[in-house]
Motif scaffolding. Structure first.
Motif, mmCIF file in Angstrom:
data_model
loop_
_atom_site.group_PDB
_atom_site.id
_atom_site.type_symbol
_atom_site.label_atom_id
_atom_site.label_comp_id
_atom_site.label_asym_id
_atom_site.label_seq_id
_atom_site.Cartn_x
_atom_site.Cartn_y
_atom_site.Cartn_z
ATOM 1 N N GLN A 1 1.015 -1.228 -0.031
ATOM 2 C CA GLN A 1 0.041 0.160 -0.447
ATOM 3 C C GLN A 1 1.100 1.963 -0.112
ATOM 4 O O GLN A 1 2.123 1.297 0.705
ATOM 5 C CB GLN A 1 -0.758 -0.190 1.549
ATOM 6 C CG GLN A 1 -1.855 -0.770 1.730
ATOM 7 C CD GLN A 1 -2.229 -1.429 2.231
ATOM 8 O OE1 GLN A 1 -1.987 -1.113 3.429
ATOM 9 N NE2 GLN A 1 -4.166 -2.002 2.080
ATOM 10 N N HIS A 2 1.219 2.556 -0.856
ATOM 11 C CA HIS A 2 1.599 3.171 -1.510
ATOM 12 C C HIS A 2 0.652 4.165 -1.760
ATOM 13 O O HIS A 2 0.179 4.702 -2.506
ATOM 14 C CB HIS A 2 3.048 3.095 -2.464
ATOM 15 C CG HIS A 2 3.531 4.269 -2.717
ATOM 16 N ND1 HIS A 2 5.162 3.764 -1.774
ATOM 17 C CD2 HIS A 2 3.520 5.064 -3.726
ATOM 18 C CE1 HIS A 2 5.728 4.901 -2.632
ATOM 19 N NE2 HIS A 2 5.276 5.510 -3.502
ATOM 20 N N GLY A 3 0.886 5.547 -0.247
ATOM 21 C CA GLY A 3 0.291 6.721 -0.443
ATOM 22 C C GLY A 3 1.320 7.600 -0.517
ATOM 23 O O GLY A 3 2.047 7.856 -1.423
ATOM 24 N N ALA A 4 0.976 8.895 -0.608
ATOM 25 C CA ALA A 4 1.353 10.043 -0.898
ATOM 26 C C ALA A 4 2.584 10.052 0.415
ATOM 27 O O ALA A 4 3.502 10.783 0.176
ATOM 28 C CB ALA A 4 0.362 11.683 -0.805
ATOM 29 N N THR A 5 2.254 9.857 1.925
ATOM 30 C CA THR A 5 3.449 10.710 2.675
ATOM 31 C C THR A 5 3.970 8.939 3.283
ATOM 32 O O THR A 5 4.692 9.599 4.018
ATOM 33 C CB THR A 5 3.078 11.561 3.427
ATOM 34 O OG1 THR A 5 1.523 10.742 4.369
ATOM 35 C CG2 THR A 5 2.103 12.809 3.054
ATOM 36 N N LYS A 6 2.771 7.941 2.824
ATOM 37 C CA LYS A 6 3.040 7.101 3.908
ATOM 38 C C LYS A 6 3.159 5.446 2.745
ATOM 39 O O LYS A 6 2.332 5.808 2.452
ATOM 40 C CB LYS A 6 2.848 6.754 5.336
ATOM 41 C CG LYS A 6 2.828 7.567 6.379
ATOM 42 C CD LYS A 6 2.590 7.792 7.589
ATOM 43 C CE LYS A 6 2.769 8.235 8.555
ATOM 44 N NZ LYS A 6 4.598 8.162 8.967
ATOM 45 N N GLY A 7 3.667 4.216 3.638
ATOM 46 C CA GLY A 7 3.614 3.072 2.859
ATOM 47 C C GLY A 7 3.698 2.268 3.640
ATOM 48 O O GLY A 7 4.453 1.916 4.530
#
Length: 95
Positions: A9-15
């Motif tokens: 799971q890869h978001g804008a600020t964390k993953g």
């Protein structure tokens, strides 16, 4: 060692990278500082996963992603850092 299905799971600020089995989850979390640098924050492996190679599989997935996506990893997590030291062939993925 068992083959692990790893979800990212890869978001804008964390993953994170995660392995789910029998209702439990092992995970490696990271923070994205720039498009070319992430910080490996934390690795959590439940007792039920011990001895299965889940922790190593999570770090291997992180290294593969770093190489594929062109970012470097700062290994703040003690487990990631210790594993990195045992694998000098991964030096290109870490700072």
């Amino acid at each position: 060692m068992a083959e692990h299905q790893i979800a990212r799971q890869h978001g804008a600020t964390k993953g994170r990278f995660a392995i789910r089995k029998d209702g439990e989850e092992a995970e490696l979390t990271y923070s994205i500082t720039t498009p070319t640098l992430i910080i490996a924050d934390h690795t959590s492996v439940p007792d039920s996963f011990r001895g299965t190679g889940a922790g190593l599989a999570l770090v291997e997935a992180l290294v593969a992603a770093a190489r594929a996506d062109g970012f470097k990893v700062m290994p703040l997590c003690p487990f990631v850092n210790a594993t990195r030291k045992r694998h000098p062939e991964w030096a290109d993925a870490f700072i």
